[in-house]
Design an enzyme around this catalytic site. Structure first.
Site, PDB file in Angstrom:
ATOM      1  N   PRO A 121       0.825  -1.210   0.000  1.00  0.00           N
ATOM      2  CA  PRO A 121       0.000   0.000   0.000  1.00  0.00           C
ATOM      3  C   PRO A 121       0.861   1.263   0.000  1.00  0.00           C
ATOM      4  O   PRO A 121       2.071   1.190   0.265  1.00  0.00           O
ATOM      5  CB  PRO A 121      -0.793  -0.121   1.297  1.00  0.00           C
ATOM      6  CG  PRO A 121       0.087  -0.913   2.201  1.00  0.00           C
ATOM      7  CD  PRO A 121       0.815  -1.882   1.317  1.00  0.00           C
ATOM      8  N   GLU A 143      -3.900   1.207 -13.693  1.00  0.00           N
ATOM      9  CA  GLU A 143      -4.975   2.204 -13.570  1.00  0.00           C
ATOM     10  C   GLU A 143      -4.302   3.519 -13.242  1.00  0.00           C
ATOM     11  O   GLU A 143      -3.850   3.722 -12.111  1.00  0.00           O
ATOM     12  CB  GLU A 143      -5.939   1.788 -12.453  1.00  0.00           C
ATOM     13  CG  GLU A 143      -6.707   0.505 -12.723  1.00  0.00           C
ATOM     14  CD  GLU A 143      -7.585   0.592 -13.966  1.00  0.00           C
ATOM     15  OE1 GLU A 143      -7.947  -0.461 -14.504  1.00  0.00           O
ATOM     16  OE2 GLU A 143      -7.900   1.725 -14.385  1.00  0.00           O
ATOM     17  N   SER A 178       2.650   4.528   1.243  1.00  0.00           N
ATOM     18  CA  SER A 178       3.289   4.784   2.547  1.00  0.00           C
ATOM     19  C   SER A 178       2.455   5.732   3.392  1.00  0.00           C
ATOM     20  O   SER A 178       2.540   5.713   4.618  1.00  0.00           O
ATOM     21  CB  SER A 178       4.668   5.404   2.324  1.00  0.00           C
ATOM     22  OG  SER A 178       5.442   4.540   1.532  1.00  0.00           O
TER      23      SER A 178
HETATM   24  N1  NDP Z   1      -5.040   6.869 -10.949  1.00  0.00           N
HETATM   25  C1  NDP Z   1      -5.215   7.111  -9.681  1.00  0.00           C
HETATM   26  O1  NDP Z   1      -6.194   6.708  -9.069  1.00  0.00           O
HETATM   27  C2  NDP Z   1      -4.239   7.904  -8.953  1.00  0.00           C
HETATM   28  C3  NDP Z   1      -3.541   8.880  -9.606  1.00  0.00           C
HETATM   29  N2  NDP Z   1      -2.634   9.609  -8.924  1.00  0.00           N
HETATM   30  C4  NDP Z   1      -1.941  10.671  -9.619  1.00  0.00           C
HETATM   31  O2  NDP Z   1      -0.568  10.636  -9.221  1.00  0.00           O
HETATM   32  C5  NDP Z   1      -0.189  11.893  -8.711  1.00  0.00           C
HETATM   33  C6  NDP Z   1       0.816  11.710  -7.630  1.00  0.00           C
HETATM   34  O3  NDP Z   1       0.214  10.997  -6.546  1.00  0.00           O
HETATM   35  P1  NDP Z   1       1.080   9.952  -5.795  1.00  0.00           P
HETATM   36  O4  NDP Z   1       0.446   9.414  -4.595  1.00  0.00           O
HETATM   37  O5  NDP Z   1       2.443  10.539  -5.628  1.00  0.00           O
HETATM   38  O6  NDP Z   1       1.051   8.762  -6.819  1.00  0.00           O
HETATM   39  P2  NDP Z   1       2.238   7.789  -7.125  1.00  0.00           P
HETATM   40  O7  NDP Z   1       1.932   7.209  -8.429  1.00  0.00           O
HETATM   41  O8  NDP Z   1       3.537   8.447  -6.896  1.00  0.00           O
HETATM   42  O9  NDP Z   1       2.109   6.634  -5.970  1.00  0.00           O
HETATM   43  C7  NDP Z   1       1.176   5.620  -6.104  1.00  0.00           C
HETATM   44  C8  NDP Z   1       1.773   4.374  -5.458  1.00  0.00           C
HETATM   45  O10 NDP Z   1       2.936   3.982  -6.159  1.00  0.00           O
HETATM   46  C9  NDP Z   1       4.047   3.882  -5.265  1.00  0.00           C
HETATM   47  N3  NDP Z   1       5.277   4.221  -5.984  1.00  0.00           N
HETATM   48  C10 NDP Z   1       5.729   5.449  -6.304  1.00  0.00           C
HETATM   49  N4  NDP Z   1       6.892   5.350  -6.981  1.00  0.00           N
HETATM   50  C11 NDP Z   1       7.190   4.014  -7.063  1.00  0.00           C
HETATM   51  C12 NDP Z   1       8.250   3.252  -7.628  1.00  0.00           C
HETATM   52  N5  NDP Z   1       9.265   3.833  -8.269  1.00  0.00           N
HETATM   53  N6  NDP Z   1       8.223   1.890  -7.517  1.00  0.00           N
HETATM   54  C13 NDP Z   1       7.198   1.283  -6.877  1.00  0.00           C
HETATM   55  N7  NDP Z   1       6.165   1.956  -6.322  1.00  0.00           N
HETATM   56  C14 NDP Z   1       6.158   3.299  -6.422  1.00  0.00           C
HETATM   57  C15 NDP Z   1       3.713   4.840  -4.160  1.00  0.00           C
HETATM   58  O11 NDP Z   1       4.461   4.501  -3.016  1.00  0.00           O
HETATM   59  P3  NDP Z   1       4.721   5.645  -1.889  1.00  0.00           P
HETATM   60  O12 NDP Z   1       3.442   5.843  -1.236  1.00  0.00           O
HETATM   61  O13 NDP Z   1       5.733   5.052  -0.965  1.00  0.00           O
HETATM   62  O14 NDP Z   1       5.224   6.844  -2.607  1.00  0.00           O
HETATM   63  C16 NDP Z   1       2.222   4.583  -4.007  1.00  0.00           C
HETATM   64  O15 NDP Z   1       2.010   3.401  -3.286  1.00  0.00           O
HETATM   65  C17 NDP Z   1      -1.484  12.493  -8.206  1.00  0.00           C
HETATM   66  O16 NDP Z   1      -1.379  13.897  -8.152  1.00  0.00           O
HETATM   67  C18 NDP Z   1      -2.468  12.035  -9.245  1.00  0.00           C
HETATM   68  O17 NDP Z   1      -2.400  12.900 -10.358  1.00  0.00           O
HETATM   69  C19 NDP Z   1      -2.334   9.378  -7.617  1.00  0.00           C
HETATM   70  C20 NDP Z   1      -3.041   8.389  -6.926  1.00  0.00           C
HETATM   71  C21 NDP Z   1      -4.064   7.614  -7.539  1.00  0.00           C
END
Ligand code: NDP
Ligand SMILES: O=C(O)[C@H](O)CS(=O)(=O)O
Length: 492
Positions: A188, A262, A190
């Protein structure tokens, strides 16, 4: 370990776990390191979770692999019994699950309770879909032969999930995986790990065998590298930004994993001059301000036909000014905080850019008086096409209004993006409804509807909004392999 459960009003504090779940054991990181989780409404630490690294991630993958043969060998109906028991436990503990979610994600308690029900619905839906994984026979191409097609669980899956739906994005992936006969590792976000860990507690209570469900937390780079590189993982499902989706897809290439993505959205919300404006405002409020605008299917651009622009803007202003901003546990609050300071900065940047290019503020437009991550629900008018907010996902409570004259122009503007997840439009002419629905390049189209997400439907996007579908009967196909049996030697 910090004892913080007192800060979250729980009937069953045992649901709040500051540990990871691997091979049926609740464990800490070998390094002893932890990650603090903060309440986005107050900034206070609500708890700590282990900072797992590559070694622990590998252990979780190996635990899932060890559990796979027995889990896949179970009858689908027996797996369904376990899953329905899990869903029932989620409903029974909905108040606690919602309180945990509001504490870690910030959404209003009523929305959190709604997400718990939505999350459980994926477990219920796929428990039964798992009993309908049908194969087929095909008329043989030669005498003495039979052609049989079967479907089998693909193997161990990894689920990397976002912070905006800390429970539903877990079950929308693990539900079909478990129902198909797969075992998995859930990682999930962080910022919101406790909802996922609570699901693991309930899965254990539901009698899910050890190793079927594993939940790990830790630096995304380390855990992500192992989850994408380890050949035992045959399926990776991700919800999050398109930027990270690209990274994960590239990392999965070396081992040719089956992936579901997604990703980001940029939803147009089109109001035609034959729309029911009151319904359109209700739909815009539901789509735009749900989860304080932090969903991938939120209306990101509101396109309004000239003839109804002023009337719609006035109605929307009145509705937006009825929203109540505050901490999610506060009665009557309908807009929680944004997830963190970066999210606030992104919203401010989009507003400042739009104003610099000629837009005007109809309501809101700045940080809320409550401070911190709270932001005023905002409507902008006369936003130009050149504004950043037209092309980028805001992920916040800002409704930018754009004008258009013709149906053709509306469709062109709506499609003018690399994203293609959700789109919405309000109209009543049946010819227009079919022309516009067929002209929009989106995986999901809400027609006179602002809320479109439910377990029964295929959820996913065109273009750079992702790959694959979650939910519906399609969602379980993502966790299956197709096997063709060429059976010969049958004589005449
Ligand atoms: N399609 C959707 O439903 C979503 C879209 N977004 C979009 O993404 C933007 C940023 O949001 P954010 O939460 O930073 O989304 P991220 O895509 O950065 O994070 C989503 C998940 O991916 C993980 N993650 C991030 N980088 C890596 C990596 N290199 N390898 C493996 N896992 C990784 C994160 O971990 P960790 O929490 O440790 O960073 C988190 O669990 C938002 O502003 C929105 O535009 C965000 C969330 C949902
Ligand atoms: O990631 C998201 O924002 C969710 O998929 C949106 S929904 O499914 O809860 O509508």
């Amino acid at each position: 370990m910090l004892d913080v459960t007192a800060k979250i009003p729980l009937k069953d504090p045992d649901l709040f776990r500051q540990a990871n779940y691997i091979a049926g054991q609740w464990v800490q990181a070998e390094s002893g390191k932890t990650i603090a989780v903060r309440n986005p409404a107050t900034g206070e630490v609500i708890g700590n979770v282990p900072a797992m690294g590559q070694a622990e991630t590998r252990r979780a993958i190996e635990a899932a692999n060890a559990a796979w043969p027995a889990w896949r060998a179970m009858l689908a109906k027996d797996r369904a019994v376990v899953l329905h028991r899990l869903a029932a436990l989620m409903h029974e503990n909905a108040d606690d699950l919602a309180a945990i979610m509001t504490a870690e994600q910030g959404k209003p308690l009523a929305e959190a309770k709604g997400e718990v029900v939505y999350s459980a619905s994926f477990i219920e839906w796929f428990a039964d879909e798992g009993r309908r994984v049908y194969g087929e026979t095909i008329p043989q191409n030669a005498k003495g032969r039979r052609i049989i097609v079967t479907k089998e669980p693909i193997g161990v899956f990894a689920a990397i999930t976002p912070w905006n739906f800390p429970s539903a994005m877990i079950t929308r992936k693990a539900g079909p995986g478990w129902a198909a006969g797969c075992t998995g590792v859930i990682r999930p976000a962080s910022q919101t790990p406790f909802s996922a860990l609570a699901i693991a507690v309930l899965a254990e209570r539901a009698g899910m065998p050890t190793g079927v469900c594993n939940v790990i937390t830790g630096p995304s780079g380390e855990t992500g590298k192992e989850l994408t590189a380890n050949p035992i993982i045959r399926k990776l499902s991700f919800t999050g930004s398109t930027e990270v989706g690209r990274v994960l897809l590239a990392q999965c290439a070396a081992t040719i994993k089956k992936t579901s993505m997604e990703l980001g959205g940029n939803a147009p919300f089109i109001v035609f001059d034959d729309a029911d404006l009151d319904q359109a405002v209700l739909g815009a409020m539901a789509s735009k301000y749900r989860n304080t605008g932090q969903t991938c299917v939120c209306a990101n651009r509101i396109l309004v036909q000239d003839g109804v622009y002023d009337a719609f803007a006035a109605k929307l202003k009145a509705a937006v000014e009825g929203l109540k901003v505050g901490p999610g546990m506060e009665p009557g609050v309908t807009q929680g905080p944004l997830i963190n300071a970066d999210a606030v900065t992104k919203v401010e940047e989009h507003i400042a850019d739009a104003l610099a290019k000629g837009a005007t503020v109809v309501t809101g437009g700045k940080r809320h008086a409550r401070g911190g991550n709270f932001f005023e629900p905002t409507v902008l008018a006369n936003v130009p096409r050149a504004a950043k907010i037209f092309g980028e996902e805001t992920f916040g409570p800002v409704a930018p209004l754009f004008r258009f004259k013709t149906e053709e122009e509306a469709i062109r503007l709506a499609n003018d993006t690399e994203f293609g997840l959700a789109a919405y439009f309000y109209a009543r002419d049946v010819g227009r409804i079919f022309r516009v629905a067929e002209g929009l390049e989106y995986g999901i189209v809400g027609i006179n509807e602002g809320i479109i997400s439910t377990a029964e439907v295929p959820f996913g996007g065109f273009k750079q909004s992702g790959l694959g579908r979650e939910g519906s009967h399609m969602g379980i196909e993502e966790y299956l392999e197709v096997k063709y049996l060429a059976l010969g030697g049958i004589g005449a």
